[in-house]
Design a protein around this motif. Structure first.
Motif, PDB file in Angstrom:
ATOM      1  N   ARG A  11       0.828  -1.215   0.000  1.00 28.47           N
ATOM      2  CA  ARG A  11       0.000   0.000   0.000  1.00 28.47           C
ATOM      3  C   ARG A  11       0.860   1.262   0.000  1.00 28.47           C
ATOM      4  N   VAL A  12       1.960   1.220   0.719  1.00 25.16           N
ATOM      5  CA  VAL A  12       2.848   2.387   0.728  1.00 25.16           C
ATOM      6  C   VAL A  12       3.443   2.597  -0.669  1.00 25.16           C
ATOM      7  N   MET A  13       3.842   1.517  -1.329  1.00 25.68           N
ATOM      8  CA  MET A  13       4.380   1.636  -2.694  1.00 25.68           C
ATOM      9  C   MET A  13       3.328   2.227  -3.627  1.00 25.68           C
ATOM     10  N   ASP A  14       2.104   1.748  -3.484  1.00 30.21           N
ATOM     11  CA  ASP A  14       1.013   2.259  -4.309  1.00 30.21           C
ATOM     12  C   ASP A  14       0.800   3.748  -4.042  1.00 30.21           C
ATOM     13  N   CYS A  15       0.853   4.124  -2.781  1.00 31.29           N
ATOM     14  CA  CYS A  15       0.675   5.528  -2.397  1.00 31.29           C
ATOM     15  C   CYS A  15       1.781   6.391  -3.002  1.00 31.29           C
ATOM     16  N   LEU A  16       3.045   5.935  -2.869  1.00 32.70           N
ATOM     17  CA  LEU A  16       4.171   6.711  -3.399  1.00 32.70           C
ATOM     18  C   LEU A  16       4.065   6.827  -4.915  1.00 32.70           C
ATOM     19  N   ASN A  17       3.698   5.726  -5.571  1.00 36.02           N
ATOM     20  CA  ASN A  17       3.567   5.746  -7.028  1.00 36.02           C
ATOM     21  C   ASN A  17       2.455   6.676  -7.483  1.00 36.02           C
ATOM     22  N   SER A  18       1.446   6.865  -6.627  1.00 34.57           N
ATOM     23  CA  SER A  18       0.310   7.713  -7.008  1.00 34.57           C
ATOM     24  C   SER A  18       0.671   9.195  -6.975  1.00 34.57           C
TER      25      SER A  18
ATOM     26  N   GLY B 299      -5.475  12.462  -0.926  1.00 29.96           N
ATOM     27  CA  GLY B 299      -5.293  11.097  -1.416  1.00 29.96           C
ATOM     28  C   GLY B 299      -6.288  10.185  -0.757  1.00 29.96           C
ATOM     29  N   SER B 300      -6.481   9.034  -1.376  1.00 36.00           N
ATOM     30  CA  SER B 300      -7.625   8.191  -1.008  1.00 36.00           C
ATOM     31  C   SER B 300      -7.413   7.366   0.256  1.00 36.00           C
ATOM     32  N   TYR B 301      -6.145   7.177   0.682  1.00 34.81           N
ATOM     33  CA  TYR B 301      -5.941   6.331   1.864  1.00 34.81           C
ATOM     34  C   TYR B 301      -6.457   6.989   3.141  1.00 34.81           C
ATOM     35  N   ILE B 302      -6.450   8.331   3.184  1.00 34.41           N
ATOM     36  CA  ILE B 302      -6.860   9.000   4.428  1.00 34.41           C
ATOM     37  C   ILE B 302      -8.352   8.795   4.710  1.00 34.41           C
ATOM     38  N   PRO B 303      -9.256   9.149   3.770  1.00 32.97           N
ATOM     39  CA  PRO B 303     -10.671   8.884   4.072  1.00 32.97           C
ATOM     40  C   PRO B 303     -10.966   7.390   4.245  1.00 32.97           C
ATOM     41  N   ALA B 304     -10.238   6.534   3.520  1.00 29.73           N
ATOM     42  CA  ALA B 304     -10.465   5.085   3.667  1.00 29.73           C
ATOM     43  C   ALA B 304     -10.094   4.626   5.086  1.00 29.73           C
ATOM     44  N   PHE B 305      -8.957   5.120   5.573  1.00 28.46           N
ATOM     45  CA  PHE B 305      -8.515   4.727   6.921  1.00 28.46           C
ATOM     46  C   PHE B 305      -9.457   5.306   7.982  1.00 28.46           C
TER      47      PHE B 305
ATOM     48  N   THR C 172      -0.198   0.632  14.156  1.00 28.76           N
ATOM     49  CA  THR C 172       0.670   1.797  13.968  1.00 28.76           C
ATOM     50  C   THR C 172       0.572   2.355  12.559  1.00 28.76           C
ATOM     51  N   THR C 173       0.886   3.664  12.456  1.00 30.98           N
ATOM     52  CA  THR C 173       1.121   4.285  11.149  1.00 30.98           C
ATOM     53  C   THR C 173       2.483   4.986  11.186  1.00 30.98           C
TER      54      THR C 173
ATOM     55  N   ALA D  65      -1.552   6.867   6.258  1.00 30.51           N
ATOM     56  CA  ALA D  65      -2.865   6.205   6.169  1.00 30.51           C
ATOM     57  C   ALA D  65      -2.759   4.904   5.373  1.00 30.51           C
ATOM     58  N   ALA D  66      -1.830   4.854   4.395  1.00 36.10           N
ATOM     59  CA  ALA D  66      -1.614   3.609   3.641  1.00 36.10           C
ATOM     60  C   ALA D  66      -1.098   2.516   4.587  1.00 36.10           C
TER      61      ALA D  66
END
Ligand SMILES: *Cc1c(COP(=O)(O)O)cnc(C)c1O
Length: 364
Positions: free
Chosen positions: A16-23, A30-36, A184-185, A232-233
């Motif tokens: 997920r972190v790789m996906d976040c960085l690539n985005s 970004g979408s991980y924050i509302p999802a989390f 943890t995050t 959040a990822a």
């Protein structure tokens, strides 16, 4: 060395972190924050989650959202991590310390009435070391005296009080996602609540007090307390394993409890009949109640390759906070307590080794 606590990180977080960085969405959009926020607040049984940069900023944001400020008093248990009191001071209010109860190590509801003044606005029950505070009597008194209840649930993700998860038991609940917490995050925190107006106000305050409709218009004096999408990822990765982590911690606590069964000289951590403890740090008390014996045990275990720590010092005993006290229950628990290795990946062999070392120390 058997460490006291460490995170469980695997491909769920890494991917997920790789996906976040690539985005390219690496700050606080970004979408991980509302999802989390959605996933974790649903886990707590609450309608809204407001992710923050850490647990301390979550607590501070909660107090400011409720309008707590100069001239106000907030009731805080003296046995906690200092951040619980610091945020009250950062809000411009005054922490009023009270003692804890023997049976849960948490804020003693009987101490609330004597601590009240006409300035008392709120109470912060802390679910210390993963055991929930007695929320039913606390909430009853809070209703009677019109106090806000802000839960400090930084150590207690998933703990239950009468079958309900902590975080949603007061007006606002605050969590930490520091590296040694239940999940943890890295750094991170969250406020959870059922109240849409507070959720909205906390979101505005979190982002410099800036209007959501009119960019760069600031109706409030705010902060930058935002969580990053990268954090959040990690959090979304952790949500895939939170139930597994909680199961593992129950199993390790049970292994410790059985190991210590019948052993005179130590007390295992409490679990009230109405409570589900998540055993954030599995902490025992030496029945001598003697700080120097406790420090000897810490040294003995350290030399044998076991990392431990003393319980928190009662906040009122430290220089910046100054009394009044004495708060005998908190002082005795603090002086006699030691937290043992509690990582979710601890093996039964490691636990058995810690148990036999403690037995050797107590029996000598
Ligand atoms: C960890 C903790 C906090 C603060 O959380 P951070 O994320 O480290 O800022 C607050 N209260 C308690 C009881 C804690 O254990």
């Amino acid at each position: 060395m058997i460490p006291i606590m460490g995170p469980l990180i695997d491909s769920e977080e890494i991917d997920r972190v790789m996906d976040c960085l690539n985005s390219g969405w690496i700050s606080s959009q970004g979408s991980y924050i509302p999802a989390f926020e959605k996933a974790f607040s649903a886990f707590c049984g609450t309608g809204f989650g407001i992710a923050t940069s850490n647990g301390t900023t979550a607590l501070h944001l909660a107090l400011v959202t409720l309008g707590i400020g100069p001239g106000d008093e907030v009731i805080v248990p003296t046995l906690s991590f200092a951040a619980t009191a610091n945020v009250v001071i950062h809000a411009g209010a005054r922490p009023v310390f009270v003692d804890v109860e023997e049976s849960t190590w948490n804020l003693d509801p009987r101490q609330i009435e004597p601590a009240l003044s006409e300035r008392t606005r709120a109470v912060i029950p802390v679910h210390l070391y993963g055991h929930p505070a007695p929320m039913d009597p606390i909430r009853e008194l809070a209703e009677k005296y019109r106090l806000w209840v802000v839960e400090d649930a930084a150590e207690a993700h998933g703990a239950e009080c009468g079958g309900r998860r902590v975080g949603g038991l007061g007006h606002l609940g605050c969590f930490s996602f520091y590296g040694n917490k239940i999940i943890t995050t890295g750094e991170g925190g969250m406020i959870v609540t059922d109240n849409p107006e507070w959720a909205e106000k906390a979101r505005i305050l979190r982002d410099h007090g800036m209007s959501k409709e009119r960019k760069y218009w600031h109706p409030l004096v705010g902060f930058n307390y935002r969580m990053t999408n990268i954090q959040a990822a990690v959090g979304m990765g952790q949500m895939t394993k939170i139930h597994d982590i909680l199961d593992r911690k129950r199993r390790l606590a049970e292994r410790y409890r059985r190991g210590f069964e019948g052993l005179k000289g130590i007390r295992v951590p409490p679990e009230a009949s109405w409570a589900r403890n998540v055993f954030w740090l599995y902490s025992i008390l030496l029945s001598s109640g003697n700080g120097s014996e406790r420090d000897d045990l810490i040294r003995f275990l350290h030399e044998a390759g076991v990392e431990t720590r003393p319980l928190f010092f009662p906040i009122h005993t430290m220089p910046p906070y100054q009394g009044p006290g004495p708060f005998p229950v908190a002082e005795r628990i603090s002086a006699s307590g030691i937290s043992l290795p509690s990582g979710a990946d601890l093996t039964f062999e490691q636990i058995d080794r810690v148990v036999s070392l403690v037995k050797e120390f107590v029996g000598r």
